[in-house]
Design an enzyme around this catalytic site. Structure first.
Site, PDB file in Angstrom:
ATOM      1  N   CYS A 158       0.808  -1.220   0.000  1.00  0.00           N
ATOM      2  CA  CYS A 158       0.000   0.000   0.000  1.00  0.00           C
ATOM      3  C   CYS A 158       0.843   1.273   0.000  1.00  0.00           C
ATOM      4  O   CYS A 158       0.542   2.226  -0.728  1.00  0.00           O
ATOM      5  CB  CYS A 158      -0.962  -0.011   1.185  1.00  0.00           C
ATOM      6  SG  CYS A 158      -0.183  -0.120   2.813  1.00  0.00           S
ATOM      7  N   HIS A 193      -2.980   1.029   7.191  1.00  0.00           N
ATOM      8  CA  HIS A 193      -3.197   1.029   5.741  1.00  0.00           C
ATOM      9  C   HIS A 193      -3.164   2.470   5.251  1.00  0.00           C
ATOM     10  O   HIS A 193      -3.504   3.399   5.996  1.00  0.00           O
ATOM     11  CB  HIS A 193      -4.542   0.371   5.424  1.00  0.00           C
ATOM     12  CG  HIS A 193      -4.842   0.240   3.967  1.00  0.00           C
ATOM     13  ND1 HIS A 193      -3.937  -0.261   3.066  1.00  0.00           N
ATOM     14  CD2 HIS A 193      -5.963   0.548   3.245  1.00  0.00           C
ATOM     15  CE1 HIS A 193      -4.478  -0.266   1.860  1.00  0.00           C
ATOM     16  NE2 HIS A 193      -5.702   0.230   1.935  1.00  0.00           N
ATOM     17  N   SER A 210      -4.296  -3.137  -1.960  1.00  0.00           N
ATOM     18  CA  SER A 210      -4.660  -3.846  -0.741  1.00  0.00           C
ATOM     19  C   SER A 210      -4.988  -5.283  -1.110  1.00  0.00           C
ATOM     20  O   SER A 210      -5.223  -5.605  -2.285  1.00  0.00           O
ATOM     21  CB  SER A 210      -5.869  -3.184  -0.064  1.00  0.00           C
ATOM     22  OG  SER A 210      -6.349  -3.969   1.011  1.00  0.00           O
TER      23      SER A 210
END
Length: 355
Positions: A158, A193, A210
């Protein structure tokens, strides 16, 4: 998000296996510790992951460490690793073509082409991040790392996807880019994330990578920033994750040679302790502030406007004697005539020329 499943079909060549590999311009010695030292969490969701600090070609230590990690976490373990490493023939992985913008393309089409390119690179499940991303590094250095991603064509995570997305959207001033980070909680562990937020023509969306399709790219259809964030939050709920914090950075400038680092967390919201109405209020206020900053920088720092108000840019001249000191010498009969004479020595911006 970091993952523990191994994807062994897209692994890089070890050092010496491919002579055409480029050496990273910021290569450094490899640390023997498991912590990669990247700004991204080295332990995410209770699972350690490594960072390649040796550049390319990957050195033997990083190469062996990656395979050891894969053998530990993959369901078939060492058997699968041995089958791949001892194979007499392995198919050569395809190298996707970097997308090129065409005048006939709309902005949504261009963003989709970039996202498709990232998907072709695939998400990195090996447990080793191939490209070191130091968040406080100048933007120019991060863009060099992004170029390296396009050359090596390896799977990315990510954080790498955010840097690559910035690189590929450079030169499109109608597209504003900003980082959006999430901290979530699930089954006793915290997960991190990050995606690249996009703003264009009054609509919000995102680019990213992701393991979950709902947690990466979002179409350029959201009217407000809060709508985009709430959509991510709803997507997390599908996987029983509770969003704890949301961090939003500033717009990234379209200047690939800038020495300015990316601002990753200008706004931090503890969303788990806030009502949605309050979250929306904070996000929309922040979104307005960001949009105003696009319009103001040229005027806010313009020397011409500052000077037109009769204010000096020089600290020394700003410390000139105030008019009140002239009043103290009113006893001198020659003072009024001298004052008129002094006015003739002022230039057009109000500076007094002293001899």
């Amino acid at each position: 998000m970091t993952g523990s499943a191994a994807d062994t079909h897209r692994c890089p060549h070890p050092k010496g296996a491919k002579g055409t590999r480029s050496r990273s311009s910021h290569a450094r010695p490899v640390s023997l510790a498991t912590s990669g030292g990247s700004e991204e969490e080295d332990k995410d969701g209770g699972v350690l992951f490594h960072v390649n600090k040796s550049g390319f070609p990957i050195d033997s230590h990083t190469w062996e460490r990656m395979w050891m990690h894969v053998a530990k976490v993959h369901p078939k373990g060492g058997e699968m690793v041995g089958a791949i490493r001892n194979a007499a023939f392995l198919a050569k992985p395809s190298i996707p073509q970097v997308p090129n913008y065409r005048l006939s393309m709309t902005i949504p089409d261009w963003l989709q082409a970039i996202q498709n390119y990232m998907k072709t690179l695939q998400y990195n499940h090996t447990g080793t991040q191939f490209f070191e991303i130091r968040k406080m590094r100048p933007l120019s250095g991060l863009m060099e790392t992004a170029k390296e991603m396009t050359r090596e064509s390896l799977p990315i995570k990510c954080l790498e996807a955010v840097i690559l997305g910035i690189y590929l959207t450079n030169g499109q001033p109608s597209i504003e880019r900003f980082p959006i980070s999430f901290k979530t909680y699930f089954s006793g562990n915290y997960f991190h994330h990050v995606v690249l937020g996009i703003y264009c023509n009054g609509r919000y969306g995102s680019l990213g990578m992701s393991r979950r399709a709902e947690l990466m790219d979002k179409p350029l259809t959201f009217r407000t920033l809060s709508d985009l964030i709430f959509d991510f939050e709803d997507s997390y709920k599908k996987y029983l994750h509770t969003v704890k914090k949301v961090k939003i950075g500033l717009y990234v400038p379209h200047e690939p040679h800038s020495f300015q680092p990316i601002e990753w967390k200008q706004l931090v919201l503890n969303v788990s302790k806030m009502l949605r109405a309050d979250i929306r209020k904070e996000l929309e206020k922040y979104a307005r502030d960001m949009r105003m900053k696009i319009l103001k920088p040229a005027s806010a720092h313009s020397p011409t406007q500052v000077r037109s108000r009769g204010k000096s840019l020089s600290p020394r001249r700003r410390q000139a004697s105030p008019p009140r000191r002239l009043g103290r010498r009113e006893k001198s009969p020659a003072l009024p005539e001298k004052k008129v004479a002094d006015l003739s020595t002022l230039n057009e911006v109000g500076y007094q020329i002293r001899i």
